[in-house]
Structure formats: structure tokens, C-alpha cells
Design an enzyme around this catalytic site. Structure first.
Site, PDB file in Angstrom:
ATOM      1  N   ASP C 312       0.887  -1.106   0.160  1.00  0.00           N
ATOM      2  CA  ASP C 312       0.053   0.085   0.159  1.00  0.00           C
ATOM      3  C   ASP C 312       0.943   1.214  -0.036  1.00  0.00           C
ATOM      4  OD1 ASP C 312      -2.398  -1.578   0.284  1.00  0.00           O
ATOM      5  OD2 ASP C 312      -2.148  -1.446   2.223  1.00  0.00           O
ATOM      6  N   ASP C 349      -8.177  22.963  11.076  1.00  0.00           N
ATOM      7  CA  ASP C 349      -8.096  21.516  10.430  1.00  0.00           C
ATOM      8  C   ASP C 349      -6.953  20.744  11.112  1.00  0.00           C
ATOM      9  OD1 ASP C 349      -7.651  19.630   8.572  1.00  0.00           O
ATOM     10  OD2 ASP C 349      -7.331  20.839   6.950  1.00  0.00           O
TER      11      ASP C 349
END
Lengths: 158, 575, 718
Positions: C312, C349
């Protein structure tokens, strides 16, 4: 499938093939070769028989016992593997020259020349020279017929 | 050390044999891939006729079991036919010398000997007659057993017959084994088809040409009886002839080795000159070498033939090296026309391809030549006998890949197929067969007194030629080689029966086990990622090393008691 | 996911050697019954009994024994017993090491704390305890921000649970009574009561412990095959010795039985026979030391065969999140403006990307004047539908610390810097400002005007493998932020070593093709699949396996389970779902996906070690023959002494060989336990190197060793 059944099933074609192959390999093949051999190379096929005049006096390939001093002699049969080694080494032949010369009055040079004319076993740089005893003795007899006639008239009998 | 000209001779003979083998390869491949060939027009009808007579479907594919059973069963029937001929030869035609039939134990041993491609001979083809040319009464050996001879019918329909069929069987086994390893194979092929085709398309044509060449070189081929002649000195001489050339052709080409005469290829009629000698060496090497190439061709990976071919010839070179350490010159037990060189060379070749024919008396060979001969027989794939040489090499490859291949960090694979525990088990069993069937009867020969009965020295460890003879006998039998020290001396019930069993097991046990191995390769998962390249030079070197190691480890103490001891004894005695 | 480098081995040889328990264990293992599983050593012990009997009563063995050699028989018997003991010692050491490591893993397991509900009468009490102590049926309390300690069934309450780490699904999932919560997921709102549905050890811990108990450890296919070789060799050497014995008697060669037995034991593959079990066990131990739990030794072996390794991108090749590296203004705007706007938009954020934006802006000195107004800002959360996030700032003052895991030192530094700015009077408040950042195509939809070079700039950044983030201020596109994937340290070298060994890495990523390509190129991966979904892993595994390749992969989410189940080597992350951990044949407790590469190397090392010791063991026999055969028949066949090329003493040669044969076992124990070292190279290069070292070396070393022992024996006058 059980082993027994497998064997039974295989047996019939197997025995047929055994018989067929015996006929092909054991009879047809050697007979065919014999036929061709007899036509193509009759001399060799019958055993490379040596003749003196019309009589068969041996095979070039099988040693025979030469005991008389005026002949080249074969190796002692127990020294070779076959017991019928038809050849002797060049040295062996040359070492017999003195004896033959004194028995026949043929000069050593002549005998040595004769040996050199009948050397076998070499090709270019390969191999070790040897001479065939029967070939050599036949050459002797034929080259010096009168000598050998005197030494043993029986040689030319028949 | 070897003379440059002799070295060149070896190189020339070997390279021409390898070249010819390579040229023959496509033809053999066509035979076993059932591919169309130019011979079809002529041979197809004949072969179809044979299949019809047999009642078999030539296209039926067999599993390894069926293939193996077919091979064994047909061999047994063939042995039975030859057995009848041997035992009853006295009353059968083509017996100009009037030889009596063979004893049951000898006949038992001889049919196995010829059917297993061994050709150990406990008789003299020409007999040892008390009164030539009539041989109904025979001399006896040291054990009191008669030294029998063979009628022409026996030579043809027992000896030559089995020499053909055993060679064909060996080639079939190789073909079946290879098919097991070929990707996409569905079965091992059809034994009957392989057998018939290897006879009609390979052995008959080659042997026919070879036989005629032999006749041309001086080998007799006649059905007439022995010739009785009068020599110039006035004595009588019996010239032993017969259908020799046809037998010599198959015995060498088929790596059988059983001679027409007791002295085998030392007898001038079987091997008249250096030319015939070289031609016989060439014939011995031809098909075993070719089958190495066939392996690669049939696999579709020609490079995979490399370790088999070059590994075999590297081992062969080592054999030669050992044999040519001592000075070679004409000595007792050798033939003048072959001298020391062709004698040693022959002995190495004949054991390297397990032919077993001899062109000298083994007693006349230097201990190191005998050691080299042992190596050939113990390794069995240098390049080994007809068909089985390739088979044994595959066995060695698998064991090498397994043990040494682990060191590459991957689970061992051959041709992309994982080597399982079962494979290893089968290979170990096949490998184990040899020491068991050699060592057990060797010890028994001494323990039962059978060795002393034939005059082999027992209580004389200082002169161990006796041990070499017995060890050699069973090594030769187990390796299906056939060269021997004993000859007709070995014609006793013990040696006949023991050698018979050893030859049978030495032939069919490894074949069965390794066919089972090959059979399990069919449909096995293959990876296309090859980690350990078995077609590489490195692997070939490692393979050769492993084979030497395994074989030497197994037999070193016995070689030490045999030829190695003799070597030191000779050296001590100022050799 | 956390990334940790493998820790150093918990236990080492030194501490084990002194352990009395291990010593005792090795002695207990000398019982013939416990040696039955090791045929080679069992036979060596049998020969010990024979020679011991010879020492006790020699006449029973005439003519192959002699009364005058009694003392010698005692010596031989002792060496034989020691040989067996060395092998049981190797076993005991390997097992104790493996158990120690396994136990240390258990403690690692307990790092997740759980709130267990204990009823004391009618009173509910909360006990905080490690998750490993939980039992099936226990009740646990799951509050906001708790990590679910183990798979459980919800009994009470409704809550949002974040399963993104496990399933890759970023949207929180609503859990109500009857639903399953998965171990490793995180509660992000409300409170749940749940009942534990599995025992922690039921999963893989029990299998792990079983694997390190040599008596219960199932033998791997390769071990079984090696055992076949050993049994075959044993059979061969048995025949040899029996035949030699027979010949010695029938030919009156006068060999002594003890010498034949010495030769026998020397020829037997005792070295590999003794070390085979420990090699396998240590292989698993080494995995444990790296905090990887294997469920079978077979999988470790299989790892060595890996042809294809599926990686991955995120977490394995890159650190897992992108980082801002550049602010690119559109015409009419400045870099400062873009940087400051980015700063503002990211204040609330908490994603790694967001934090990296603030860090970059801060480092470049782009501290916005509106910062004090952030306190009264309206936050636009990121949503999958808008694919944007942002902030609307009204006037205000004050300093708000960024949330998240910034260290207090970092927070302090930021505050001081900000205050310095304020003091300098550079902060001027304005009216409402709305700043939105997001995916370029999403921004295109909301922006009032799009600069002409918008698309070309976006494409340029994408083609360089980076991710562009567009920024609007009051709905005007002002610039682009470049986000870069950050490679894990050392990953490039790891990929290179994998490739050198002939293994093909395949990279999977959800990124768009250009980004994927750029990362792949950077680390040297030739094959990658962009825009991949978790199910794609399964397809790739199946495809490669259909091409007969051996596939290794990692996985964590439930989506990965099918692929993990079919992959030859499946490494699940401990942070992953139970389904994934069940399907995989190995679990990394540290959840570091890059470890899959180490697993492959360990598999290779295991096979290599086994092959090397086997080869070494067999190659040793050559020298032993040369030591013993010359003196075996010394009295009757003195000519064979010529084979004594080592010049060993007539009376000491056999003992020297026998002692070498025994002593080589403990000398190789460290090699067996740590595995042979190797540099990643091609399979063939490894093969050649090892064949030289252990094959050729295996022939030479014993010649030297036996000679040295012989010199020592002669010098002490043995």
C-alpha cells in the site's frame, strides 16, 4: 483398479509383444544382417580367413601357434586378454629379427623392411604401431618361397 | 600422464560422439513426441500392423503406474522366452557346436542380466569345450560348475533379442520420465507405442548400418559353424565364428555390453582393430549422450539439458583424469592392437555409460583405472546407460536442488515445481537402492563362503584383489553395467541367484520409484519465476560436486578396501 | 498507524546460557523417549548405550571389542552422550528464547487500556485494565475518544464510531444496540456499553505460544522434507557401517566396533540433525522480536519464496499523509497572501495536511493579521460531498492555540511569535473574510472567477506527482498549495533490496495515476495501480497466483480480509480489524506495514540457514572419512595409513573426529539461532556465495578442526 486386474489386463498384449519382438530382434534382424554381410563383405563375414594357395591356413584375426624359429611368433596366449591376440608390437617383431635371420639367412634389413611394410594401428599422429603375426609370416613365406620351401616343404603341401 | 596425441584422440572421439548425438536428437524427439517424420510412409503400416496384432490402442495415454507395470510385465515375458531358449538350446536348431542347455540358475541369472541391460556373463559364448568342435562336454570352473557356451540360436533369440528390448525399455523409461517433467503433459505416453517406435525407428536402422560397418572392419557374420583349419605349421586350429556383428552392433549401441565371446571386445573377432574399437566407443556414447539433449528438447527448455549433459561429461572427465594418472602401456591382460591407451579409455567409457563390454582383462588394468570404473558404475550417469543415465541425473539434480538450493533462500524448485517431502522421499529411496543391493550381497558372498568357493582370496587382507572382484561384481550388477572380473568363474548358484536378484532390483526399483516421481510432476503447479537457475554453469558445478560427494561418501570405505588399497599396495611394492 | 523500528532482541544467548532452567530442560530432553522425534539424535543415543555396554563388559562384543580398550570405550561413550546433549541444549535454548520473546509480546498486547464494567452488587464500577485481561462476556464502557479494546457487541447507547483505520471508510459509522464494534476502532461521539465477544488469546496469541513449544510445534513442509533427507542419509550410513562390520568379521580385518560406531556417528548428519528444530524455532523467534506474530511456521517459509509483494502506498512507502511544500499565487496575488490564507483556513483543520500547511506558512513567516479574529470564526468542516473545508472570520481578537497533537513546546513557540507580531502592530482586523481550500475541481465550482492558468498549473503539479490544493479568498481563486507525499525513511533502499532479490513490488494507491506514477518512479517501483479500491488487492493476488507467483501482502481493513486469506503471505496490522487478523497468517503488533519486507527476508534467512547447516553437515563427512578410515584397519591393512593425509595420531584420530563432530554443534548454535547473515542480492548470487562458504567451507573446516583437536589431544598425552 486392483494390481491383479491391471497385471491380467496388461499380460495379453505384453506376451504378444514379447513374441513379436523376439522374432524381429532375435531372428529377422540377425538374418537380414547376415544376408547383407555375406553379399557385401563375404571375406570378413566368414572370419577373415587367410589362404596360402588354395588352402585355408588360419584367420588373420586369430592368433595361431608359430613355434618354429623361422617364423614371427605370437604373444604368449596367457599374456593377452583374448588368448588369441593376433598382433605383436613393433618392438616385439624387431626383437625376433635376429632369430629369424639366423634361421633363414634373410638379412636383418630385409626383415626390418618387411616389418615396416606391414605396420598397422596408426593413423596420422594417432595410435600405436603393431604388426599382425600371420600377415607377417605369410609375407615372409610368399616373399621368400624358396627359402621356406627348403625349411619346411609341408608349408606348401596341397 | 597422458600423451598429447592420445589426449587429442579422446577429444576427437568425444566431440564427434557429442556432435552426432546432437544431430540424432531431433529424430529421437520426433519418435517420442509422436511427431510426423519422413519414415512414416514406410514404417506407419508396419507399426500399425504390430499394434493391431497386440490389440492395443497406440494413442492411449498411460499413468506412471500403468507404464511401469507394462514395462515390467513385458520384460518378464521376454525373459521367460529367452529362458526357454537358454535351457533347451541343446535340442534347438542353429547349434552347430552342439552346446548343452544352460543350468536353471545360470539361465535365470542370464535372462535377467540381458533384460536389465546389464550383460553380466557367467558363461563363455564359445564355451570351454573339452573337444572342439563338438562342445557337448564342457570344462568346469574352479567351483566345479561347467563353463557353458551358447548356440547361435541362443546368441540371436536370447542374447541379441534381450539386448534390443532392454535398450528399448531404457529409452522408453527415459521418454516417459521426461514427459512427466514436460509442462502441460497429460500422461506418461504409451509404453507399447514407445517400445515399438524405439525399435523400428531408432535401434533397427542404426544397428543395421553399424553391423555392416563392423563386418566391413572384420567382424564375422555367419551361421556356419566353427571353421577347422590347418595352420602352416601343420597343427589344427578352430576359428570361432558366428553371427557376431549383429550382436556387437546392438550390444554397444544399446549399452548392453554382453559379448559374443567370453573375452568380449578383447576377442579379435568382436573388435578386430583400433578402428572398430573407436567405432564401438562412439556407439556406446551415442544414444546416452543424445538422450541428454532429448531431455532439453522435449522439455522445450533446451538449456535444461546443460547440467545433465555437461555434468555427465564433467564427471566423465574426472573419471578419465583418475584413470590416466598412472602411466599406461601395454601390459599383461591387454591386447596389442589396443595398447595401454585404448584399454584404459575403453574401461572408463564402458563403465561411464554402463555398457560393461571390455576390451581387456580387468585384471590387467591399473587399480586407478578400476577405481575410475567403479566411479562410473556408482554414479551411473556419466552419461550413464541407455535412458537410465538421464533418469539418475534427474534424481541427482532433485537432491542437489533440494539440499543446496535451500541456500538460495527459496523453497527448492526444479523447473518451477516445488520439491515436496514426498519427492525427497522417493529420491532418497532411489538413491538408497544402490548401497543396499551392492553391500548386502558383497558381505553375504564372504559370510556364506561363496567367495572362497570360487577361489577368491578371503583370509588375505594384504592382497585385496579378492575383495575388489566381489565388490565389482555386485556394483556392476547393481549398476546394470556388466563388466566383471569373474566371468564364467562366477557360474555358481550363489553368484547366479544373488547377481540375478541384484540386477533385477537395481534395474526396476529405481525405475519404478523415479517414474512415480515423474508421474507426480504431471499437472503440478509451476512457477514461472525461477530463482535457482538449474541451467547455469554454477549449478552444473555444484551438481557435479554434490554427486561426487554423495557417491564418494557412500562408498568410500569400500573403495578404500578395494582399488585404493591395491593402489597403495602397488606403490609400497615399488609400483 | 504508528511506525517503530524493530526493537533489539529481548533475550540473548548469554542470559540463556546461564539459565539453570534451560540447562535442566536440556538434560531432561536426553530421555530417549523425547528424542524419538529426532531420528538422528535418537540413533546417536543408541550408539552411546552400545559403547557404554562395551565399556562395562567387553567380552560380550568379541571379536569386535577388546578388554584393553575399556578406558577408550568410556571416552567414546562420553563424547557420544555429550553430542546428544549439545543437541538437546540447542533445542532448549531456542525454545527458551522463543518463549521469552513470546511473553514480551504479550506485554505489548496490553498497551490498549479498557474500561471494564464490574458489578459489585448493584453498583457498577469501572475498572481500567489492559485489553488482554478481558474475557468473552465481559462488559466494557466505551466513551468518546476511547479506542475499542476488542471486538464487542453493543448493548446500550448509540454512538458514532470511526472505523477508518480498519476499513478505510472515512465516514463515521453509527452503532446501535446489536451492532458489532471492532477492536481498534474509535468512538467519536457519545457513550456505549458493549459485551466482549472474543477472548483476546483466541485469535492468534494461543497459536503463537503453540508455535514456540518444540514438542507441539507442527513441522513445516520444508522441515519434513529435510528430515526425509536426514533419514535417507542415516539409512545409507547404517548400511555402510553394518556392511563394514560384516566385512571386518568375515575378512578378519580386526576393526573395533567402537571405531565403526565413531565413524557411523561422524558420518550421520548430526550437525543438522541437532540444529534442525532450533533453526525453525529461532526463525519464528526472530519474527517475534520484530513484534510480528506468525500463526504457522509454514507462512514464514513461504515468505522466502515471495515473487510479488503488494505494497500500500500510504503507510508503507509514504509516511501516510501529504505535506505542504509550496504556495503558488495566481496573477495579482502574492505568495504571502496565499500562505496567510492557507494558515487561516487550516487553523481548525486537524488533519496532518492541515497542520503541515500551518507549519509551512509559519516557517515562511506568513503569519496572518486576522489571526486574532479566528476566535470568532465559523468553521466549514470537510465533507465528502463538497470536498472542501474552510473558515469564515469575523472581527475579533485573541489567540487560539491550534488543536491536535502539537507538542507544548511548539505551541509555546507559536504563541510567542504571534505575540511579537501583535506587538509590532502588524495585525489589522478587517471585516468578514471567507477562505476555502479544497480539491481543484471542487473549488472550480464555487469560485467566481478562475484564472486562465488554473488548469495548466494543476496539471503541472499533478504530473510531478504532487497533489494540488486550490485556495479561494472570498470566492476568488488566489493560489494553489502544493502537497507532497513524503517517503518513509529508508523505503527506497528497502524496495531496491527487494527488487535485487528478484521480487516484484506492486504499489497500490487511491491516488490518481500521475501522482501514483511519480511516487512509484521515485522509489523505483515499476508496477503500480492508481485509484485502487481495497478489493483490487484481491484481484491482484488472484491474478499473480494464476501466473503461479507467490504473493505477499499487508492489510488492515475488513475489505482486505479476502485478499489476506488467499495471499501466500498475508501480514495483518494489529490496528486492523479482527476479520483481517483472522484471515492473515501473520500479524504485526506494531502495525508497521513496511515490515512485510522484513518478513520476506526472514523467510529467506530461515531457508538459507537450514540449507547451509545441512550442506555444511554433509560436506564435513569427507574429512571425517580421512580421519577414521586410515586407522580403522590399521593393524591388518597398514597400507591404508597412506590415506592419513592429516597426519593424525593413530590413537587419537578417531577421538579427534568424534570431538570435532560434537563440538561443531554448540559452535553453530549461534548461527542457527540468529540465522545466517546475508546482503540482499539475486537468488543465484546468494546461492553461489553460500555454496562456497558452507559447501566448500564445510569440506575444509573439519580438516583444520580435526587436526587442531588432534594436536591438542596429543599434547595432553591422550
Amino acid at each position: 483398479m486392483s494390481l491383479k486386474r491391471e497385471i491380467r489386463q496388461t499380460s495379453l498384449p505384453a506376451i504378444r509383444l514379447a513374441v513379436i519382438s523376439m522374432i524381429l530382434c532375435g531372428l529377422l534382424f540377425p538374418l537380414l544382417v547376415t544376408g547383407f554381410a555375406q553379399v557385401l563383405f563375404p571375406g570378413q563375414a566368414d572370419g577373415s580367413i587367410a589362404h596360402l594357395g588354395t588352402s585355408k591356413i588360419g584367420s588373420y584375426l586369430i592368433a595361431q601357434n608359430f613355434s618354429r624359429p623361422f617364423f614371427f611368433q605370437s604373444r604368449n596366449s596367457s599374456l593377452s586378454a583374448s588368448g588369441v591376440d593376433p598382433d605383436i608390437t613393433l618392438q616385439d617383431a624387431q626383437s625376433q629379427v635376429a632369430r629369424i635371420s639366423s634361421a633363414t639367412n634373410i638379412t636383418r634389413d630385409q626383415l626390418n623392411t618387411l616389418i615396416n611394410q606391414h605396420i598397422e594401428g596408426t593413423f596420422w599422429i594417432f595410435g600405436y604401431p603393431y604388426v599382425n603375426v600371420l600377415t607377417l609370416n605369410l609375407a615372409l613365406i610368399q616373399s621368400y618361397q624358396t627359402v621356406y620351401q627348403q625349411l619346411d616343404p609341408n608349408i606348401f603341401r596341397q | 600422464m597422458i600423451q598429447p596425441a592420445d589426449f587429442l584422440t579422446i577429444i576427437l572421439i568425444l566431440s564427434s560422439a557429442i556432435l552426432a548425438a546432437r544431430l540424432l536428437t531431433p529424430h529421437i524427439v520426433k519418435i517420442f513426441t509422436y511427431a510426423p517424420s519422413r519414415l512414416d510412409r514406410f514404417l506407419d503400416p508396419i507399426e500399425k500392423g504390430i499394434y493391431r496384432l497386440l490389440g492395443v490402442d497406440p494413442s492411449h495415454g498411460m499413468g506412471w503406474r500403468e507404464y511401469f507395470l507394462s514395462a515390467v510385465i513385458i520384460n518378464i515375458f521376454q525373459m521367460a522366452l529367452a529362458f526357454i531358449v537358454f535351457v533347451f538350446q541343446g535340442g534347438l536348431p542353429l547349434n552347430p557346436q552342439g552346446f548343452p542347455g544352460l543350468g536353471l540358475d545360470l539361465a535365470f541369472m542370464q535372462v535377467i542380466s540381458f533384460a536389465t541391460n546389464t550383460n553380466l556373463q557367467h558363461y563363455n559364448g564359445e564355451g570351454v569345450c573339452t573337444q572342439l568342435p563338438n562342445c557337448s562336454t564342457l570344462s568346469t570352473n574352479s567351483a566345479g560348475q561347467p563353463i557353458p557356451g551358447l548356440s547361435y540360436l541362443s546368441q540371436m533369440t536370447a542374447v541379441q533379442f534381450l539386448q534390443f528390448t532392454s535398450a528399448a525399455t531404457g529409452i522408453c523409461v527415459a521418454a516417459a520420465l521426461i514427459r512427466g517433467f514436460v509442462a502441460g503433459s497429460k500422461d506418461m505416453g504409451n509404453f507399447y507405442t514407445d517400445f515399438v517406435r524405439s525399435l523400428t525407428r531408432l535401434l533397427f536402422p542404426l544397428c543395421f548400418v553399424a553391423a555392416l560397418i563392423f563386418v566391413g572392419l572384420g567382424v564375422p557374420q555367419t551361421l556356419d559353424g566353427y571353421q577347422i583349419l590347418h595352420t602352416v605349421e601343420g597343427s589344427t586350429q578352430t576359428v570361432l565364428v558366428g553371427p557376431v556383428a549383429s550382436l556387437v552392433s546392438i550390444m554397444q549401441l544399446g549399452t548392453n555390453g554382453g559379448g559374443f565371446f567370453g573375452a568380449n571386445s578383447a576377442y579379435p573377432f568382436q573388435n578386430p582393430n583400433p578402428a572398430s574399437d573407436v567405432f564401438q566407443i562412439f556407439l556406446m556414447l551415442l544414444i546416452p549422450t543424445s538422450l541428454c539433449f532429448v531431455y532439453g528438447h522435449m522439455l522445450g527448455k533446451r538449456k535444461e539439458a546443460r547440467p545433465i549433459l555437461w555434468g555427465a561429461y564433467a564427471l566423465f572427465a574426472i573419471d578419465l583424469l583418475i584413470a590416466f594418472i598412472p602411466n599406461y602401456s601395454l601390459g599383461p591382460g591387454m591386447e596389442v592392437r589396443f595398447g595401454g591407451f585404448f584399454t584404459s579409455f575403453w574401461t572408463v567409457v564402458t563403465t561411464a555409460v554402463t555398457t560393461g563390454s571390455v576390451n581387456s582383462s580387468l585384471f590387467g588394468n591399473h587399480p586407478l583405472v578400476i577405481l575410475s570404473a567403479f566411479m562410473g558404475m556408482l554414479i551411473q550417469s556419466t552419461p550413464g546407460g541407455k535412458g537410465v543415465g538421464v533418469m539418475y541425473m534427474v534424481m541427482y539434480i532433485i537432491i542437489t536442488v533440494f539440499i543446496v538450493g535451500l541456500m538460495s533462500g527459496r523453497t527448492p524448485e526444479y523447473l518451477g515445481m516445488k520439491i515436496s517431502a514426498r519427492d525427497v522421499k522417493l529420491v532418497m529411496i532411489a538413491f538408497l537402492v544402490h548401497p543396499v543391493i551392492i553391500l548386502v550381497p558383497t558381505v553375504l558372498a564372504y559370510a556364506t563362503g561363496a567367495a572362497s568357493a570360487i577361489g577368491v582370496c578371503v583370509n588375505c587382507p594384504a592382497a585385496s584383489t579378492g575383495f575388489t572382484q566381489i565388490f565389482y561384481e555386485f556394483t556392476s550388477a547393481a549398476a546394470n553395467n556388466g563388466s566383471d572380473f569373474l566371468g564364467a568363474t562366477g557360474n555358481t548358484p550363489f553368484f547366479n541367484i544373488s547377481a540375478g536378484l541384484v540386477m533385477f532390483l537395481g534395474r526396476f526399483l529405481p525405475i519404478g520409484v523415479l517414474l512415480a516421481l515423474a508421474g507426480s510432476m504431471i499437472n503440478r503447479k509451476r512457477t514461472s519465476e525461477i530463482g535457482l537457475k538449474t541451467d547455469s554453469v554454477t549449478f552444473t558445478i555444484v551438481l557435479v560436486g554434490s554427486i561426487l560427494l554423495l557417491v564418494v561418501l557412500t562408498f568410500f570405505p569400500f573403495l578404500a578396501l578395494g582399488p585404493i588399497l591395491e593402489f597403495f599396495q602397488k606403490r609400497v611394492n615399488g609400483f | 498507524m504508528t511506525t517503530k523500528e524493530p526493537r533489539t532482541p529481548v533475550s540473548h544467548l548469554g542470559s540463556n546460557l546461564t539459565s539453570t532452567k534451560t540447562l535442566l530442560d536440556s538434560l531432561v530432553r536426553l530421555a530417549p523417549r523425547s528424542l524419538l522425534s529426532n531420528p538422528v539424535m535418537f540413533i546417536v543415543e543408541l550408539t552411546f548405550f552400545v559403547v557404554a555396554a562395551m565399556a562395562v563388559y567387553p567380552p560380550a562384543f568379541y571379536p569386535v571389542a577388546s578388554l584393553s580398550l575399556r578406558f577408550y570405550y568410556v571416552e567414546v561413550a562420553l563424547i557420544l552422550l555429550i553430542t546428544v546433549w549439545f543437541s538437546t541444549l540447542a533445542d532448549a535454548l531456542a525454545e527458551s528464547q522463543a518463549k521469552n520473546t513470546a511473553n514480551s509480546l504479550r506485554s505489548l498486547e496490553s498497551e490498549v487500556q479498557s474500561k471494564k464494567i464490574v458489578m459489585e452488587g448493584d453498583i457498577r464500577r469501572i475498572v481500567v485494565s489492559p485489553s488482554t485481561t478481558l474475557r468473552k462476556g465481559d462488559l466494557v464502557l466505551l466513551e468518546k475518544n476511547d479506542v475499542v479494546p476488542i471486538d464487542a457487541e453493543v448493548l446500550e447507547g448509540i454512538a458514532m464510531v470511526d472505523e477508518s483505520l480498519l476499513t478505510g471508510e472515512s465516514t463515521p459509522v453509527r452503532k446501535a444496540p446489536g451492532d458489532e464494534v471492532i477492536g481498534g476502532s474509535r468512538v467519536i461521539s457519545d457513550t456505549l456499553t458493549a459485551r466482549v465477544t472474543v477472548n483476546p488469546e483466541d485469535t492468534y496469541i494461543s497459536e503463537m505460544i503453540r508455535l514456540v513449544e518444540s514438542s507441539k510445534r507442527p513441522r513445516t513442509p520444508n522441515e519434513v522434507a529435510v528430515t526425509m533427507v536426514l533419514i535417507g542419509l542415516t539409512a545409507i550410513f547404517t548400511i555402510i557401517i553394518v556392511a563394514l562390520l560384516g566385512l571386518s568379521i568375515t575378512l578378519n580385518l580386526a576393526a573395533d566396533l567402537s571405531v565403526l560406531i565413531a565413524l557411523y556417528v561422524c558420518l550421520l548428519p548430526t550437525t543438522i540433525g541437532a540444529l534442525l528444530p532450533s533453526i525453525g524455532l529461532s526463525g519464528i523467534s526472530r519474527l517475534y522480536q520484530r513484534k510480528i506474530v506468525a500463526k504457522s511456521g509454514r507462512a514464514v517459509e513461504r515468505a522466502g519464496d515471495t515473487d510479488v509483494i503488494i505494497l500500500d502506498k500510504t503507510g508503507t512507502i509514504t509516511v501516510g499523509n501529504r505535506q505542504a511544500t509550496e504556495f503558488i499565487p495566481f496573477a495579482g496575488h502574492t505568495e504571502r497572501e496565499v500562505g496567510e490564507s492557507a494558515f487561516l483556513s487550516s487553523w481548525h483543520d486537524d488533519t496532518p495536511e492541515g497542520r503541515s500547511l500551518i507549519r509551512l506558512a509559519y516557517e515562511d513567516g506568513f503569519i496572518p493579521r486576522e489571526l486574532n479574529a479566528l476566535g470568532v470564526s465559523e468553521v466549514y468542516e470537510f465533507s465528502a460531498s463538497t470536498r472542501t473545508s474552510g473558515v469564515k472570520i469575523s472581527q475579533g481578537t485573541g489567540f487560539m492555540l491550534p488543536k491536535g497533537d502539537k507538542s507544548s513546546r511548539e505551541r509555546g513557540r507559536l504563541r510567542r511569535k504571534f505575540e511579537a507580531h501583535v506587538e509590532a502592530g502588524s495585525v489589522i482586523a478587517e471585516d468578514e473574510t471567507e477562505i476555502i481550500k479544497g480539491a481543484p475541481d471542487a473549488i472550480k465550482k464555487i469560485a467566481r472567477s478562475i484564472p486562465s492558468n488554473f488548469d495548466s498549473l494543476i496539471n503541472k503539479i499533478s504530473s510531478q506527482g504532487d497533489t494540488p490544493l486550490a485556495l479561494t479568498r472570498n470566492r476568488e481563486a488566489i493560489g494553489i498549495i502544493r502537497l507532497k507525499d513524503v517517503l518513509k525513511p529508508g523505503i527506497k533502499e528497502k524496495i531496491q533490496s527487494v527488487k535485487v532479490m528478484g521480487i516484484r513490488p506492486v504499489m497500490l494507491t487511491g491516488d490518481q495515476p500521475l501522482t501514483a506514477k511519480s511516487i512509484a518512479n521515485e522509489v523505483g517501483i515499476d508496477e503500480y495501480r492508481p485509484e485502487a479500491k481495497p478489493e483490487d488487492k484481491y484481484d491482484i493476488v488472484m491474478r499473480e497466483q494464476a501466473e503461479t507467483r507467490v504473493v505477499a501482502m499487508i492489510g488492515d481493513g475488513t475489505n482486505d480480509a479476502p485478499a489476506l486469506a488467499v495471499a501466500d503471505v498475508g501480514l495483518a496490522m494489529n490496528s486492523g480489524t479482527e476479520a483481517a487478523k483472522e484471515a492473515a497468517n501473520m500479524v504485526d503488533l506494531e502495525s508497521n506495514p513496511a515490515k512485510i519486507i522484513e518478513v520476506v527476508m526472514l523467510g529467506k534467512q530461515l531457508l538459507m540457514t537450514r540449507g547451509a547447516v545441512t550442506t555444511f553437515s554433509i560436506a564435513n563427512d569427507v574429512a571425517k572419512y580421512f580421519a577414521i578410515v586410515p586407522v580403522m584397519f590399521a593393524t591388518t591393512l597398514p597400507e591404508l595409513k597412506a590415506l592419513n593425509i592429516l597426519g593424525l595420531g593413530l590413537n587419537t584420530a578417531v577421538l579427534s573426529a568424534l570431538i570435532f563432530n560434537a563440538i561443531i554443534i554448540p559452535l553453530l548454535i549461534p548461527l542457527a539461532m540468529r540465522g545466517i547473515r546475508f546482503k540482499p542480492t539475486s537468488t543465484m548470487a546468494l546461492f553461489i556465495k553460500n555454496a562456497l562458504i558452507y559447501g566448500v567451507g564445510g569440506i575444509i573446516v573439519p580438516f583444520i578442526g580435526i587436526k587442531l583437536i588432534d594436536i591438542a589431544l596429543l599434547s595432553i598425552g591422550a
